[in-house]
Design an enzyme around this catalytic site. Structure first.
Site, PDB file in Angstrom:
ATOM      1  N   SER A 114      -1.712  29.936  24.799  1.00  0.00           N
ATOM      2  CA  SER A 114      -1.068  30.556  23.643  1.00  0.00           C
ATOM      3  C   SER A 114      -0.684  31.993  23.957  1.00  0.00           C
ATOM      4  CB  SER A 114      -2.005  30.551  22.437  1.00  0.00           C
ATOM      5  OG  SER A 114      -3.046  31.516  22.616  1.00  0.00           O
ATOM      6  N   ASP A 115       0.376  32.472  23.309  1.00  0.00           N
ATOM      7  CA  ASP A 115       0.536  33.913  23.259  1.00  0.00           C
ATOM      8  C   ASP A 115      -0.660  34.452  22.481  1.00  0.00           C
ATOM      9  OD1 ASP A 115       1.499  36.476  23.488  1.00  0.00           O
ATOM     10  OD2 ASP A 115       3.494  36.018  22.728  1.00  0.00           O
ATOM     11  N   TRP A 116      -0.953  35.730  22.675  1.00  0.00           N
ATOM     12  CA  TRP A 116      -2.180  36.307  22.130  1.00  0.00           C
ATOM     13  C   TRP A 116      -2.097  36.372  20.601  1.00  0.00           C
ATOM     14  CZ3 TRP A 116      -2.486  35.270  26.787  1.00  0.00           C
ATOM     15  CH2 TRP A 116      -3.525  35.655  27.620  1.00  0.00           C
ATOM     16  N   GLY A 117      -2.828  35.441  19.944  1.00  0.00           N
ATOM     17  CA  GLY A 117      -2.823  35.381  18.493  1.00  0.00           C
ATOM     18  C   GLY A 117      -1.827  34.394  17.927  1.00  0.00           C
ATOM     19  N   ALA A 118      -1.302  33.485  18.754  1.00  0.00           N
ATOM     20  CA  ALA A 118      -0.255  32.568  18.290  1.00  0.00           C
ATOM     21  C   ALA A 118      -0.796  31.310  17.624  1.00  0.00           C
ATOM     22  CB  ALA A 118       0.639  32.163  19.462  1.00  0.00           C
TER      23      ALA A 118
END
Length: 735
Positions: free
Chosen positions: A220-224
């Site tokens: 994931s992108d960070w916090g996605a």
């Protein structure tokens, strides 16, 4: 290997902290790091959002600059250097490159992306990935997919049709995945047609894994991640940073209650194990930040930055002589103007920000490059704030006594960054007002632009002698600028994106950045130069444009056709008096297409270096895919038979050699049903005769009537009396 518990498996799929994967029995942790154009390794825990306190690393030119080199071999070199530094700092996976298409010049993160064109993006990104991974370090291709703005980036839904996805926003990912085999792919924050990219099974599994054969880890992108279980089921293996105690517990509970098949979790665990095995254990001395040749990497960064500089304009005292390059002489007086000349902006803000090993200051480098000349300096403007009359007066006075002015202008840091989009494409008023006064002195003005995204050059560029676009050139960008200004190197850059006359001219303008949580990709496949050219809309500088200190001639276009395979050749000659580099560009058009297609699309390019008088023949191989469009009706790539236009030149609007060829391809046949129109039935080589035989004479012989009802589905016409088409007709046709 000892079996893992469900709890351990869940832990392995959510990471340990901001930058480390989890360690479980038999599977050690690995370190990941931001690094599209330079590493950002944080020793220890780092700050709470992972944006500060990184170890020194070489800050290479940003992706916007690297793309302007049009040089895959150079990007592989940069990738190798990044991989070497990653190994030296104990990094297992570098989080990059970003291959999102530049849909709008307003995207705040455009400096991290390559181009408005998917072919150029894919080829260059693949070279970078191959370079990094040749050093035993993984990459993370991002942000998958349709992540083309920062506005509402964690929630906005990109409303985009499948043909546009397949032709514009997915091909760069596809090319890198299928040729360079990145170890990981990073999902985007946004939704795609209403579904979060992190939960998008069609993207993460159907397309990425089943169609393209990706066998690595989806991170994931960070916090996605909004729903960890839904994301895991869709094909997302690793959540970063970990939502410890929430995401892992949700996975365990879902397995326990049967809503998540444990086999799905096991597949993700197997992928994580393979990733850790690929990365291998950190070697002694790999975590201290040393272990690479700082000087050699700085020299590479300087060469890459110089190769990225695009000479947009170069007027001189006559049509044969430009103001550039500057020739060092005791009689030459140069006025360097602009705060950015002594306080350089060389990289963007946000997660890609690098702590450089050193920084070349443009003013110092220009003085070093012109040792016999008199080089004066005036800041002219402040980096932030309104125009300062005193600073401007000082700069104009300096310019008035010079032989040439070098005005270093550009976007201040507050103008573009990850996290927000721009609202305009203009230089700050303090700079354009100063430039007007400098131009009024009558002294030739050379403008050097420092910017991550496109800036408007009209109308001020008509009043200056020369313009060079330096992008955000990394820590050695100042030296690279001096190399180009003084002619130590030929400006090697070509535009990887169109420079519009006005923001309102851009194809996406009326549909960016969307509203009420949705952004409609209304321009479809007509992104960037494709849209400008389809509308025949004037631009300041076209895609692919860039001048040299020499000139090039094109001749001898050859096109050999073998079915849907084409071999294209062209000869390029250096017709000037200096050595130089040219980017030979191949474009393909399909004027007879049954769907709306751009007039021409980039399908090949080659960067060549030529000595004065030297010629070289460049050859390109085109395959069926290069001639195709994505057909939603047929669910695949389609090549239609007929005429194609093959053109070779120096930009999308400087096509020196053109030829029309006929391609013999099998025209795809639609599946005819009761919902197919009368026109579609009659146009089909088998369906038409069958319909005429079944229906008999009547409307099928009335050409004028067919113009009126030809677009009626056959099933609808069966309800009209006297047409000759009945329910029995449909049954006999199998419709």
């Amino acid at each position: 290997m000892q079996p893992l518990t469900v709890e351990q498996k869940a832990a392995l799929c959510i990471g340990a902290d901001f930058w480390h994967t989890s360690a479980v029995p038999g599977v050690p942790s690995i370190l990941v790091s931001d690094g599209p154009h330079g590493l950002r390794v944080q020793p220890g825990a780092g700050d709470h959002v992972g944006l500060g306190g990184s170890l020194p690393a070489t800050c290479f030119p940003t992706a916007a600059a690297l793309a302007s080199t049009w040089d895959p071999a150079l990007l592989r070199e940069v990738g190798e250097a990044l991989g070497t530094e990653a190994r030296a700092q104990g990094v297992g996976v570098v989080l990059g490159p970003g291959v999102n298409i530049k849909r709008s010049p307003l995207c705040g993160r455009n400096f991290e992306y390559f181009s408005e064109d998917p072919h150029l993006t894919g080829v260059l990104a693949a070279a970078l990935v191959e370079g990094v991974q040749s050093r035993g370090v993984g990459t993370s291709l991002k942000h998958f997919a349709a992540n083309n703005q920062e506005t509402d980036r964690l929630r906005v839904s990109a409303e985009v049709d499948e043909r546009t996805l397949r032709e514009i926003y997915l091909p760069a990912f596809e090319h890198v995945v299928t040729t360079a085999r990145p170890w990981t792919v990073m999902c985007a924050y946004n939704r795609v047609n209403g579904t979060y990219a992190s939960e998008h099974a069609w993207l993460l599994t159907t397309v990425l894994r089943d169609e393209w054969g990706f066998d690595g880890v989806v991170v994931s992108d960070w916090g996605a991640v909004a729903d960890r279980v839904a994301a895991l089921a869709a094909g997302l293996d690793l959540e970063m940073p970990p939502n410890t105690g929430v995401s892992d517990r949700a996975i365990v509970d879902a397995v326990a209650d049967g809503s998540l098949d444990e086999a799905v979790l096991d597949r993700a665990v197997d992928r994580m194990r393979r990733l850790v095995e690929r990365a291998g254990p950190a070697q002694p001395g790999e975590s201290g930040g040393g272990g690479f040749d700082h000087d050699a990497h700085h020299a590479l960064a300087r060469r890459a930055a110089a190769d990225a500089i695009v000479l947009l304009r170069n007027e001189g005292p006559d049509e044969h002589t430009g103001t550039l390059p500057l020739r060092d002489s005791p009689a030459l007086t140069v006025a360097v103007v602009g705060e950015l000349a002594r306080t350089p902006r060389y990289q963007g803000a946000g997660s890609s920000q690098v702590n450089p090993t050193r920084v070349d200051v443009p003013l110092d480098e220009i003085r070093a490059g012109l040792p016999s000349s008199t080089v004066g300096f005036a800041p002219g403007y402040a980096l932030d704030g309104p125009a300062d009359r005193g600073l401007a007066d000082e700069a104009v006075a300096l310019a008035s006594g010079a032989d040439v002015v070098v005005a270093v202008l550009g976007l201040p840091p507050a103008e573009e960054s990850e996290g927000f989009d721009r609202t305009h494409i203009d230089l700050p008023v303090a700079q354009t007002s100063l430039l007007a006064r400098l131009s009024a002195t009558g002294v030739p003005v050379v403008v050097a632009l420092a910017h991550g995204a496109v800036v408007r050059t009209d109308p001020w560029e008509q009043r200056v002698a020369a313009v060079v676009s330096c992008w955000l050139g990394g820590q050695a960008g100042g030296g690279a600028l001096a190399d180009v200004l003084t002619g130590a190197t030929d400006p090697g850059g070509r535009l990887a994106e169109t420079v519009p006359l006005r923001l309102a001219d851009t194809p996406s303008h009326l549909n960016f950045p969307g509203e009420e949580g949705r952004v409609r990709y209304g321009e479809g496949v007509f992104v960037g130069y494709r849209g400008f050219d389809a509308l025949d809309r004037p631009v300041a500088h076209p895609f692919g444009h860039g001048l040299s200190y020499t000139t090039f001639g094109y001749s001898g276009l050859t096109v050999d056709v073998d079915g849907t395979d084409l071999t294209v050749g062209a000869t390029v000659t250096n017709t000037g008096e200096r050595a130089g580099r040219e980017v030979v560009q191949l474009y393909v058009g399909d004027p007879e297409a049954s769907v709306a297609r751009p007039p021409a699309e980039l399908r090949g390019f080659a960067k060549i270096a030529l000595e004065p008088g030297e010629s070289r023949t460049v050859t390109f191989a085109l395959r069926a895919r290069d001639l195709s469009f994505w057909s939603v009706a047929h669910g695949g790539w389609v090549v239609e038979p007929g005429e194609f236009e093959i053109a070779v030149g120096a930009s999308s609007r400087d096509l020196r050699l053109c030829r029309t060829v006929t391609v013999d391809a099998e025209r795809p046949r639609p599946v005819l049903t009761a919902d197919s129109t009368l026109q579609e039935w009659l146009a089909d080589p088998e369906g038409g005769p069958a319909l005429r035989e079944a229906a008999g004479p009547g409307i099928l012989d009335d050409a004028e009537l067919q113009k009126v009802i030809g677009n009626f589905p056959l099933g609808r016409l069966a309800a009209f009396p006297g047409t000759g088409i009945t329910r029995e007709t449909l049954r006999s046709l199998g419709a």
